[in-house]
Design an enzyme around this catalytic site. Structure first.
Site, short mmCIF file in Angstrom:
data_model
loop_
_atom_site.label_atom_id
_atom_site.label_comp_id
_atom_site.label_asym_id
_atom_site.label_seq_id
_atom_site.Cartn_x
_atom_site.Cartn_y
_atom_site.Cartn_z
N GLY A 36 1.13 -1.52 0.04
CA GLY A 36 -0.04 0.22 0.14
C GLY A 36 0.78 1.31 0.34
O GLY A 36 0.61 2.17 -0.93
N HIS A 37 1.82 1.05 0.97
CA HIS A 37 2.65 2.51 1.32
C HIS A 37 3.75 2.33 -0.13
O HIS A 37 3.29 3.86 -1.41
CB HIS A 37 3.74 2.54 2.03
CG HIS A 37 3.45 2.47 3.22
ND1 HIS A 37 3.51 0.74 3.76
CD2 HIS A 37 3.24 3.14 4.24
CE1 HIS A 37 2.69 1.37 5.46
NE2 HIS A 37 2.69 3.01 5.26
N GLY A 148 -2.55 7.12 2.23
CA GLY A 148 -3.89 5.82 1.51
C GLY A 148 -4.82 6.15 2.40
O GLY A 148 -5.55 6.67 3.58
N ASP A 151 -7.06 4.99 5.82
CA ASP A 151 -6.89 6.04 6.64
C ASP A 151 -7.93 7.34 6.43
O ASP A 151 -7.34 8.01 6.56
CB ASP A 151 -5.16 5.92 7.41
CG ASP A 151 -5.29 4.88 7.75
OD1 ASP A 151 -5.25 4.26 8.98
OD2 ASP A 151 -3.92 4.61 7.44
N SER A 186 -2.53 -4.33 5.35
CA SER A 186 -2.45 -3.14 6.77
C SER A 186 -1.30 -3.70 7.51
O SER A 186 -0.86 -4.96 7.13
CB SER A 186 -3.56 -2.94 8.10
OG SER A 186 -3.33 -2.71 8.62
N SER A 187 -0.09 -3.39 7.89
CA SER A 187 0.56 -3.16 9.11
C SER A 187 0.42 -3.93 9.77
O SER A 187 1.85 -4.89 10.49
CB SER A 187 1.70 -1.96 9.28
OG SER A 187 2.21 -1.11 8.77
N ARG A 188 -1.20 -3.63 10.08
CA ARG A 188 -1.17 -4.81 11.33
C ARG A 188 -1.85 -6.20 11.06
O ARG A 188 -1.41 -6.99 11.72
CB ARG A 188 -2.60 -4.37 12.00
CG ARG A 188 -2.12 -2.79 12.02
CD ARG A 188 -2.90 -2.48 13.25
NE ARG A 188 -2.65 -0.87 13.85
CZ ARG A 188 -3.32 0.05 14.66
NH1 ARG A 188 -4.59 -0.43 14.92
NH2 ARG A 188 -2.92 1.19 15.78
O1 PAF Z 1 -0.76 7.39 8.53
C1 PAF Z 1 0.48 6.96 9.03
O2 PAF Z 1 1.78 6.38 8.74
C2 PAF Z 1 1.03 8.22 9.95
O3 PAF Z 1 -0.29 8.72 10.95
C3 PAF Z 1 1.55 9.59 8.99
C4 PAF Z 1 0.64 10.26 8.74
C5 PAF Z 1 2.61 9.05 8.82
C6 PAF Z 1 2.22 10.54 10.16
O4 PAF Z 1 2.57 10.53 11.30
#
Ligand code: PAF
Length: 281
Positions: A36-37, A148, A151, A186-188
């Protein structure tokens, strides 16, 4: 890709690019990166000549019961993924570099979109997010920043902050990447056992069911929400909220032209969030 840890190094590199007239895209992260990132970086590349990513685990957005110390840190692996994605610069500062005067004396609070949903269960969280994102925007001064849509409320908070503080940049929300069975990346997810991972698909299923109901003309929002919460409970979740809201400002569903359906639920000790936007059509 160059990795820098100080504001001085960051600014020197950015100044060179700006002098050359290059547009800068920015992807702020807390590391522990997944596909996703990487999609955010990829889309950044399409919008600017240079892409800057940050990896900073922000203490200000963690609540008292949320373990800042145990948040996974995986900078070498994150850097390797960013290189593959075509990122130009990784900014990975320490806490004292981001908050040289100490954490949290000056904060940014975005009223209206922060109190409900995530804000109710994670008090102060969005003040921490808005504050650090504002600091990072001031340091990087990007032309465009990518976040993303997973969130969803965070994205709404950042959009509102950028509009209210008249920050000169474009905010782009990137659609959530999903596994084949619908689970939002998600990382989780890495904390889920194999058995929980199989059950986690229920979240996307209940969202899709509400979306179908809305598209079919149902407007009994409370009933739709309760049915979804019950389905989650029966699948072993502890739902915190299932909410149908207006897609733009997260206002009550009845006032919406487009909706967003948002869910937060614990599965074991892992808290999952997800959402689905539904066009009123
Ligand atoms: O979504 C995230 O990973 C964090 O909330 C962010 C936007 C990098 C702020 O620390």
């Amino acid at each position: 890709m160059r990795t820098v840890h100080t504001v001085a190094e960051l600014r020197a590199q950015l100044a060179a690019w700006r002098t050359a007239g290059e547009r800068i895209a920015f992807v702020p992260t807390m590391g522990n990166l997944h596909a996703g990132h990487i999609e955010l970086v990829r889309q950044g590349r399409q919008r600017a000549q240079r892409v800057v990513a940050s990896v900073f685990v922000n203490p200000l957005q963690f609540g008292v019961n949320e373990d800042f110390g145990r948040y996974p840190r995986s900078l070498p692996q994150d850097a390797a993924q960013l290189i593959t994605a075509g990122c130009d610069l990784l900014f990975a500062p320490g806490v004292e570099e981001v908050y040289p005067q100490g954490v949290g004396a000056t904060t940014v609070r975005v009223a209206g979109v922060t109190e409900m949903l995530e804000g109710e269960f994670r008090p102060g969280h969005f003040d921490g997010v808005a504050t650090v994102v504002n600091i990072l925007f001031n340091l990087v001064q990007p032309d465009v920043a990518l976040f993303g849509q997973k969130d969803y409320q965070q994205l709404a908070v950042i959009r509102r902050m950028v509009a209210d503080l008249r920050l000169p940049l474009e905010v782009v929300g990137v659609p959530t990447l999903r596994a084949e069975d619908g689970l939002a990346l998600s990382s989780r997810n890495q904390y889920l056992s194999a058995e929980e991972r199989a059950r986690a698909t229920t979240v996307h299923r209940v969202l899709s069911r509400i979306a179908e109901g809305l598209r079919a003309g149902r407007r009994d929002y409370e009933v739709l929400q309760s049915e979804a919460a019950l389905t989650l409970q029966r699948a072993g979740f502890r739902p915190q909220y299932v909410a149908i809201r207006s897609a733009e400002l997260l206002e009550p569903a009845a006032s919406a032209t487009d909706w967003v359906v948002l869910v937060a639920a614990f599965l074991g000790t892992t808290r999952l969030i997800d959402n689905l936007v539904v066009a009123a059509g």
